[in-house]
Write an enzyme that holds these catalytic residues in place. Structure first.
Site, short mmCIF file in Angstrom:
data_model
loop_
_atom_site.label_atom_id
_atom_site.label_comp_id
_atom_site.label_asym_id
_atom_site.label_seq_id
_atom_site.Cartn_x
_atom_site.Cartn_y
_atom_site.Cartn_z
N SER A 146 0.83 -1.28 0.02
CA SER A 146 -0.48 0.26 0.24
C SER A 146 0.88 0.93 0.08
CB SER A 146 -0.83 0.26 1.24
OG SER A 146 -1.60 0.88 1.08
N LYS A 174 -2.88 4.97 -2.41
CA LYS A 174 -3.74 5.55 -1.80
C LYS A 174 -4.65 6.52 -2.41
CE LYS A 174 -3.75 4.03 2.51
NZ LYS A 174 -5.07 3.46 2.77
N ASP A 199 -7.26 3.26 -2.85
CA ASP A 199 -8.24 3.39 -1.66
C ASP A 199 -8.32 4.75 -1.50
OD1 ASP A 199 -8.97 2.72 0.61
OD2 ASP A 199 -7.10 1.85 1.47
N GLY A 301 -4.32 -4.49 5.95
CA GLY A 301 -3.82 -4.03 7.07
C GLY A 301 -3.90 -2.73 7.76
O1 OSB Z 1 -7.61 1.81 4.16
O2 OSB Z 1 -6.22 0.15 4.01
C1 OSB Z 1 -5.85 1.18 4.89
C2 OSB Z 1 -2.95 2.05 7.07
C3 OSB Z 1 -3.62 2.85 7.95
C4 OSB Z 1 -5.56 2.84 7.88
C5 OSB Z 1 -5.95 2.40 7.07
C6 OSB Z 1 -5.57 1.33 5.90
C7 OSB Z 1 -4.11 1.41 5.77
C8 OSB Z 1 -3.39 0.26 5.39
C9 OSB Z 1 -2.21 -0.35 5.38
O3 OSB Z 1 -4.35 0.37 4.09
C10 OSB Z 1 -2.18 -1.39 4.26
C11 OSB Z 1 -0.76 -1.92 5.54
O4 OSB Z 1 -1.09 -2.65 6.68
O5 OSB Z 1 0.32 -2.29 5.12
MG MG Z 2 -8.62 0.84 3.24
#
Ligand code: OSB
Ligand code: MG
Length: 386
Positions: A146, A174, A199, A301
């Site tokens: 991510s 993101k 995302d 995650g």
């Molecule tokens: O929306 O998936 C999400 C991290 C913190 C809060 C929300 C999200 C995320 C991630 C992290 O996308 C993914 C990871 O842990 O590598």
């Molecule tokens: Mg997410």
């Protein structure tokens, strides 16, 4: 299963600097904060769990401060002295506490770990033992990475290139309002064929539907949680207008939410964060629903420390988890992580389930001390940009 009796539960609030912070539509933190739950049984087994609450009520409404309150005042007093034979019995013991899923999940995870260790089982095998035949752990999880919001499209492309070179087979970017179509177009012009998804972390509303339909031309694996935190119905309305599959994250907080989402065609793929739904007991229910409905499933995650990530990898190694999970190697998050051994990216974008019993990784006491000291220094709020 040999039962455990809970003798003590200790909380460790930690702060760990990120190697690379993750900017989302709601901002960025320089450090990972988490509550680590250390559970001791009457026969001396130690179980670990991670409550993946954040400092700010942005992704979810829980925070480190509310987590400490819920643990200390309600969850821990309910559990001390209890004898537990099956981790799936835990939700019934704490059902008098409404909501607060991430906190419940942290404590449930410590119980899962302790029960697995008490029975000489890897956590992955304990999960599989509660599923029908044919759902044994594959001993590895297929993963992606991510990538946060960068200042420019070129900076995003540079990071994607680095991650592809490291061996990640699926890229998630993101996005937020006004940082979407141009980004996707720029990335696709350089990487026309990579497995790519976006995302939005709830940044859009149904009024933005026309903007979102412009993403259809980029052959995305999915778009994750474009609309609001509670907006299951609206996601169903949006899906009627989009070709790209919607994947819910924030909005699915229980198996019941998932059934509702399926009913209104609000989610064609699911991001399951075990913490978001209250723990692995509820996650197993959701897993089963996904298998029954042929719904593609992956594990999300929260940039967890090794404690939370190890448990998520165990879950993500189950065969019903059919798409790459958001669980990257240790070096993407921390240097060093709080546990050993580190998770290293293997062939075909995978992370191996460790051999040890329970979560299979060990908390390093010196690093734990350092991380709790860092939390104490920065408490109550760490500096945040934005
Ligand atoms: O929306 O998936 C999400 C991290 C913190 C809060 C929300 C999200 C995320 C991630 C992290 O996308 C993914 C990871 O842990 O590598
Ligand atoms: Mg997410």
């Amino acid at each position: 299963m040999k039962p455990i009796t809970i003798k003590d539960i200790r909380l460790h609030t930690v702060s760990l600097p990120y190697v690379e912070p993750l900017r989302t539509s709601f901002g960025v933190e320089a450090n990972k904060s988490a509550i680590l739950v250390e559970l001791e049984t009457s026969n001396g087994i130690i179980g670990w769990g991670e409550g993946a609450t954040e400092i700010r009520p942005s992704y979810g409404y829980e925070t480190i401060a509310t987590g400490l309150h819920i643990y200390n005042e309600f969850l821990i007093p309910n559990l001390i002295g209890q004898t537990i034979e099956k981790a799936t019995n835990v939700p019934a013991l704490i059902r008098s506490v409404r909501g607060n899923n991430f906190s419940k999940a942290g404590i449930e995870a410590a119980i899962w770990d302790a029960l697995a260790k008490n029975n000489d089982l890897r956590l992955a095998d304990y999960f599989a033992s509660l599923l029908p035949e044919g759902h044994e752990s594959e001993n590895k999880a297929t993963v992606g990475v991510s990538i946060g919001i960068q200042p420019t499209v070129d900076a995003t492309i540079a990071i994607i290139r680095k991650r592809l070179d490291q061996g990640y087979g699926r890229i998630k970017l993101k996005i937020k309002r006004n940082w979407d179509v141009e980004l996707a177009r720029g990335v696709r012009s350089v990487f026309p064929d990579i497995s790519l998804m976006l995302d939005a972390n709830s940044d859009y509303s149904l009024a933005d539907a026309e903007q979102l339909t412009q993403l259809d031309e980029f052959n995305l694996l999915m778009i994750e949680q474009p609309l609001g935190y509670y907006d299951i119905y609206e996601h169903g309305q949006l899906q009627k207008l989009l070709q790209t599959r919607i994947c819910l994250d924030e909005s699915v907080k229980s198996s019941n939410d998932l059934l509702l989402a399926l009913q209104v065609d609000a989610t064609r793929i699911l991001n399951l964060k075990p913490g978001r739904v209250g723990g692995f007991s509820e996650s197993l229910k959701i897993y089963t629903i996904c298998v029954e409905h042929n719904l593609p499933l992956w594990i999300g995650g929260m940039l967890e420390t090794g404690v939370g990530r190890a448990a998520n990898i165990a879950f993500a190694s189950l065969p019903g988890v059919s798409l790459p999970s958001d669980i990257s190697a240790s070096d993407r998050y921390f240097d060093p992580d709080i546990t050993e051994p580190a998770f290293i990216l293997g062939l075909e974008s995978t992370l191996a389930v460790p051999d040890g019993y329970g979560i299979g990784v060990e908390v390093q006491q010196d690093r734990l001390q350092e991380a709790t000291a860092r939390w104490t220094e920065n408490y109550p709020y760490q500096k945040t940009s934005d």
